[in-house]
Design an enzyme around this catalytic site. Structure first.
Site, PDB file in Angstrom:
ATOM      1  N   CYS A  68     -15.450  20.613  16.643  1.00  0.00           N
ATOM      2  CA  CYS A  68     -14.612  21.772  16.990  1.00  0.00           C
ATOM      3  C   CYS A  68     -13.241  21.260  17.434  1.00  0.00           C
ATOM      4  CB  CYS A  68     -15.285  22.610  18.072  1.00  0.00           C
ATOM      5  SG  CYS A  68     -15.542  21.716  19.601  1.00  0.00           S
ATOM      6  N   PRO A  69     -12.234  22.123  17.395  1.00  0.00           N
ATOM      7  CA  PRO A  69     -10.896  21.654  17.808  1.00  0.00           C
ATOM      8  C   PRO A  69     -10.794  21.493  19.318  1.00  0.00           C
ATOM      9  CG  PRO A  69     -10.822  23.953  17.042  1.00  0.00           C
ATOM     10  CD  PRO A  69     -12.239  23.519  16.944  1.00  0.00           C
ATOM     11  N   THR A 116     -16.053  12.719  16.467  1.00  0.00           N
ATOM     12  CA  THR A 116     -14.985  12.326  15.534  1.00  0.00           C
ATOM     13  C   THR A 116     -13.886  13.388  15.551  1.00  0.00           C
ATOM     14  OG1 THR A 116     -16.148  13.418  13.729  1.00  0.00           O
ATOM     15  CG2 THR A 116     -16.489  11.049  13.948  1.00  0.00           C
ATOM     16  N   HIS A 148      -9.835   6.015  15.568  1.00  0.00           N
ATOM     17  CA  HIS A 148      -9.328   7.202  14.863  1.00  0.00           C
ATOM     18  C   HIS A 148      -9.098   6.910  13.377  1.00  0.00           C
ATOM     19  CE1 HIS A 148      -7.560  11.299  16.014  1.00  0.00           C
ATOM     20  NE2 HIS A 148      -7.899  11.324  14.740  1.00  0.00           N
ATOM     21  N   ARG A 169     -11.762  15.213  18.691  1.00  0.00           N
ATOM     22  CA  ARG A 169     -10.647  14.851  19.567  1.00  0.00           C
ATOM     23  C   ARG A 169     -11.225  14.306  20.860  1.00  0.00           C
ATOM     24  NH1 ARG A 169      -7.908  14.823  15.766  1.00  0.00           N
ATOM     25  NH2 ARG A 169      -6.035  16.034  15.283  1.00  0.00           N
ATOM     26  N   LYS A 213     -14.732  23.349   8.354  1.00  0.00           N
ATOM     27  CA  LYS A 213     -14.739  22.569   7.106  1.00  0.00           C
ATOM     28  C   LYS A 213     -15.488  21.233   7.274  1.00  0.00           C
ATOM     29  CE  LYS A 213     -10.235  23.197   7.041  1.00  0.00           C
ATOM     30  NZ  LYS A 213     -10.051  24.367   7.917  1.00  0.00           N
ATOM     31  N   ASP A 223     -14.838   8.139  17.518  1.00  0.00           N
ATOM     32  CA  ASP A 223     -13.676   7.733  16.716  1.00  0.00           C
ATOM     33  C   ASP A 223     -12.398   8.158  17.424  1.00  0.00           C
ATOM     34  OD1 ASP A 223     -12.496   6.731  14.239  1.00  0.00           O
ATOM     35  OD2 ASP A 223     -11.931   8.815  13.846  1.00  0.00           O
TER      36      ASP A 223
HETATM   37  P1  NAD Z   1     -11.924  23.944  11.139  1.00  0.00           P
HETATM   38  O1  NAD Z   1     -10.850  24.793  11.742  1.00  0.00           O
HETATM   39  O2  NAD Z   1     -12.277  24.116   9.702  1.00  0.00           O
HETATM   40  O3  NAD Z   1     -13.273  24.103  11.991  1.00  0.00           O
HETATM   41  C1  NAD Z   1     -13.303  24.137  13.395  1.00  0.00           C
HETATM   42  C2  NAD Z   1     -14.518  24.961  13.811  1.00  0.00           C
HETATM   43  O4  NAD Z   1     -14.608  24.928  15.254  1.00  0.00           O
HETATM   44  C3  NAD Z   1     -14.425  26.451  13.390  1.00  0.00           C
HETATM   45  O5  NAD Z   1     -15.615  26.857  12.758  1.00  0.00           O
HETATM   46  C4  NAD Z   1     -14.232  27.166  14.730  1.00  0.00           C
HETATM   47  O6  NAD Z   1     -14.805  28.487  14.743  1.00  0.00           O
HETATM   48  C5  NAD Z   1     -14.963  26.222  15.664  1.00  0.00           C
HETATM   49  N1  NAD Z   1     -14.632  26.464  17.066  1.00  0.00           N
HETATM   50  C6  NAD Z   1     -13.478  26.971  17.583  1.00  0.00           C
HETATM   51  N2  NAD Z   1     -13.607  27.093  18.913  1.00  0.00           N
HETATM   52  C7  NAD Z   1     -14.846  26.667  19.236  1.00  0.00           C
HETATM   53  C8  NAD Z   1     -15.547  26.561  20.465  1.00  0.00           C
HETATM   54  N3  NAD Z   1     -14.993  26.956  21.620  1.00  0.00           N
HETATM   55  N4  NAD Z   1     -16.804  26.093  20.442  1.00  0.00           N
HETATM   56  C9  NAD Z   1     -17.376  25.718  19.251  1.00  0.00           C
HETATM   57  N5  NAD Z   1     -16.765  25.808  18.063  1.00  0.00           N
HETATM   58  C10 NAD Z   1     -15.510  26.275  18.067  1.00  0.00           C
HETATM   59  O7  NAD Z   1     -11.492  22.454  11.447  1.00  0.00           O
HETATM   60  P2  NAD Z   1     -11.983  21.130  10.692  1.00  0.00           P
HETATM   61  O8  NAD Z   1     -11.078  20.832   9.558  1.00  0.00           O
HETATM   62  O9  NAD Z   1     -13.438  21.191  10.482  1.00  0.00           O
HETATM   63  O10 NAD Z   1     -11.648  20.023  11.805  1.00  0.00           O
HETATM   64  C11 NAD Z   1     -12.339  20.001  13.061  1.00  0.00           C
HETATM   65  C12 NAD Z   1     -11.634  19.046  13.996  1.00  0.00           C
HETATM   66  O11 NAD Z   1     -11.778  17.713  13.506  1.00  0.00           O
HETATM   67  C13 NAD Z   1     -10.111  19.237  14.084  1.00  0.00           C
HETATM   68  O12 NAD Z   1      -9.774  20.209  15.040  1.00  0.00           O
HETATM   69  C14 NAD Z   1      -9.619  17.878  14.491  1.00  0.00           C
HETATM   70  O13 NAD Z   1      -9.494  17.835  15.900  1.00  0.00           O
HETATM   71  C15 NAD Z   1     -10.732  16.931  14.069  1.00  0.00           C
HETATM   72  N6  NAD Z   1     -10.281  15.947  13.032  1.00  0.00           N
HETATM   73  C16 NAD Z   1     -10.465  14.626  13.281  1.00  0.00           C
HETATM   74  C17 NAD Z   1     -10.072  13.674  12.344  1.00  0.00           C
HETATM   75  C18 NAD Z   1     -10.285  12.182  12.555  1.00  0.00           C
HETATM   76  O14 NAD Z   1      -9.703  11.378  11.809  1.00  0.00           O
HETATM   77  N7  NAD Z   1     -11.094  11.752  13.500  1.00  0.00           N
HETATM   78  C19 NAD Z   1      -9.467  14.099  11.167  1.00  0.00           C
HETATM   79  C20 NAD Z   1      -9.314  15.475  10.924  1.00  0.00           C
HETATM   80  C21 NAD Z   1      -9.724  16.396  11.885  1.00  0.00           C
END
Ligand code: NAD
Length: 329
Positions: free
Chosen positions: A203-204, A230, A293, A232, A152, A256
């Site tokens: 990615c997560p 941004t 963050h 983790r 997303k 971040d």
């Molecule tokens: P999401 O689940 O929609 O997207 C994560 C993407 O990573 C997916 O397309 C998945 O296939 C991919 N992925 C999984 N394993 C992978 C790997 N080994 N290599 C490459 N890609 C891989 O999640 P999202 O909503 O886009 O959020 C992504 C990350 O952003 C979250 O996991 C969270 O850690 C981080 N986040 C940070 C903040 C902040 O304030 N800084 C806020 C929200 C989320």
């Protein structure tokens, strides 16, 4: 339902209270740890954020005290021992999406700040120093931008950078059809790192992605590139990144998130001597920008987090299936 809200700040209280009409919310400022878990004695629901630590010991204590639901105010759940939660019959719910725009826009903010040195320019002008030496940037138009993780947030980020006229590359274990429609080219991680002028991590954090950026992968980077994280902190090995900055392999770093951020972020430590030498060294470089963050921190995101969290608790209380429940796999 009685909900113990940990790591609560004034903004959590404001948005949760505005979204709530049916539950009893009790706000605790401390982070949830084994030491603070007794505060939740008798609370069937516990509401936590990203730097609360939900290891087996803490979860066992909560379960023994009568907790049945853990409601995360976040999308990421790397801070929860899901196997232990499943064993203790604790339901874990989260907020899978609240504002992908917020995080993607912040990543772009870091890119612009680093590229055009807006932090330095702002300070100079305030001191009546109008010289431009040292502020030279590059056009993002035509630059190659690599996106690691096209879920997303990665998709929103791709859409924005597409608007800048960048060439987009991506690496993911799954190809997002909306990214393909944008004309993004999926490549391997080494190819992405070798070609990107800017690489942004979305990615997560999981065992497979822990220290994705390490000494070896830093060696693959296009020299002088810009790295943005941004997602983790654990995605990058900060000590290795310091080596990459010193050697010039990493020309700019915007983060971040930081692996040891739980001892620092979300608190005012301006009168404290920070003990984390790695963090302080990172901060000392002119080509590094750190935010604490805050990528998620928009009005819309906080509204969505609060509404979804209250809805998750209501679903659980009513025995309705909750789409936001995290299953242990
Ligand atoms: P999401 O689940 O929609 O997207 C994560 C993407 O990573 C997916 O397309 C998945 O296939 C991919 N992925 C999984 N394993 C992978 C790997 N080994 N290599 C490459 N890609 C891989 O999640 P999202 O909503 O886009 O959020 C992504 C990350 O952003 C979250 O996991 C969270 O850690 C981080 N986040 C940070 C903040 C902040 O304030 N800084 C806020 C929200 C989320």
């Amino acid at each position: 339902m009685k909900i113990a809200v940990f790591s609560s700040k004034s903004y959590d209280r404001n948005f949760l209270e505005a979204a709530n009409s049916e539950h009893e919310l009790v706000f605790f400022e401390p982070r949830l740890t084994a030491a603070t878990a007794p505060l939740a004695d008798g609370f069937p629901a516990v509401c936590v954020f990203i730097n609360d630590r939900l290891q087996a010991e803490t979860l066992r204590q909560l379960a023994d005290q009568g907790t049945r639901l853990i409601a995360l105010r976040s999308a990421g759940f790397n801070n929860v021992d899901l196997a232990a939660a499943a064993e203790l019959d604790l339901t874990v719910v989260r907020v899978p999406a609240y504002s992908p725009y917020a995080v993607a826009e912040h990543a772009v903010g870091l890119i612009l700040m680093l590229n055009r040195k807006l932090n330095r320019a702002y300070n100079r002008v305030r001191e009546d120093n109008f010289a431009l030496e040292g502020l030279l940037g590059f056009d993002l138009h035509g630059a190659t931008v690599g996106i690691v993780g096209t879920g997303k947030i990665g998709l929103c980020f791709a859409q924005i950078m597409n608007g800048f006229g960048c060439r987009l590359l991506a690496y993911d274990v799954y190809q997002n059809p909306d990214c393909l429609k944008l004309g993004i080219e999926y490549v391997t991680l080494p190819e992405l790192l070798a070609q990107s002028d800017v690489a942004s991590l979305h990615c997560p954090l999981m065992p497979e992605t822990h220290h994705l950026i390490n000494t070896e992968t830093i060696g693959l980077l296009k020299p002088g590139m810009m790295l943005i994280n941004t997602s983790r902190g654990g995605l990058i090995d900060a000590a290795a990144v310091i080596g990459g900055i010193k050697s010039g392999q990493i020309g700019y770093l915007g983060i971040d998130v930081y692996e040891q951020e739980e001892d620092l972020f979300f608190e005012d430590l301006s009168d404290t001597v920070i003990q984390d030498d790695t963090f302080q060294l990172l901060q000392s470089f002119p080509n590094v920008v750190v935010t604490a963050h805050q990528a998620f921190f928009t009005r819309e995101a906080l509204q969505n987090i609060a509404q979804t969290t209250i809805g998750n608790v209501s679903d659980f209380e009513a025995g309705r299936p909750c789409a936001n429940q995290i299953e242990h796999r």
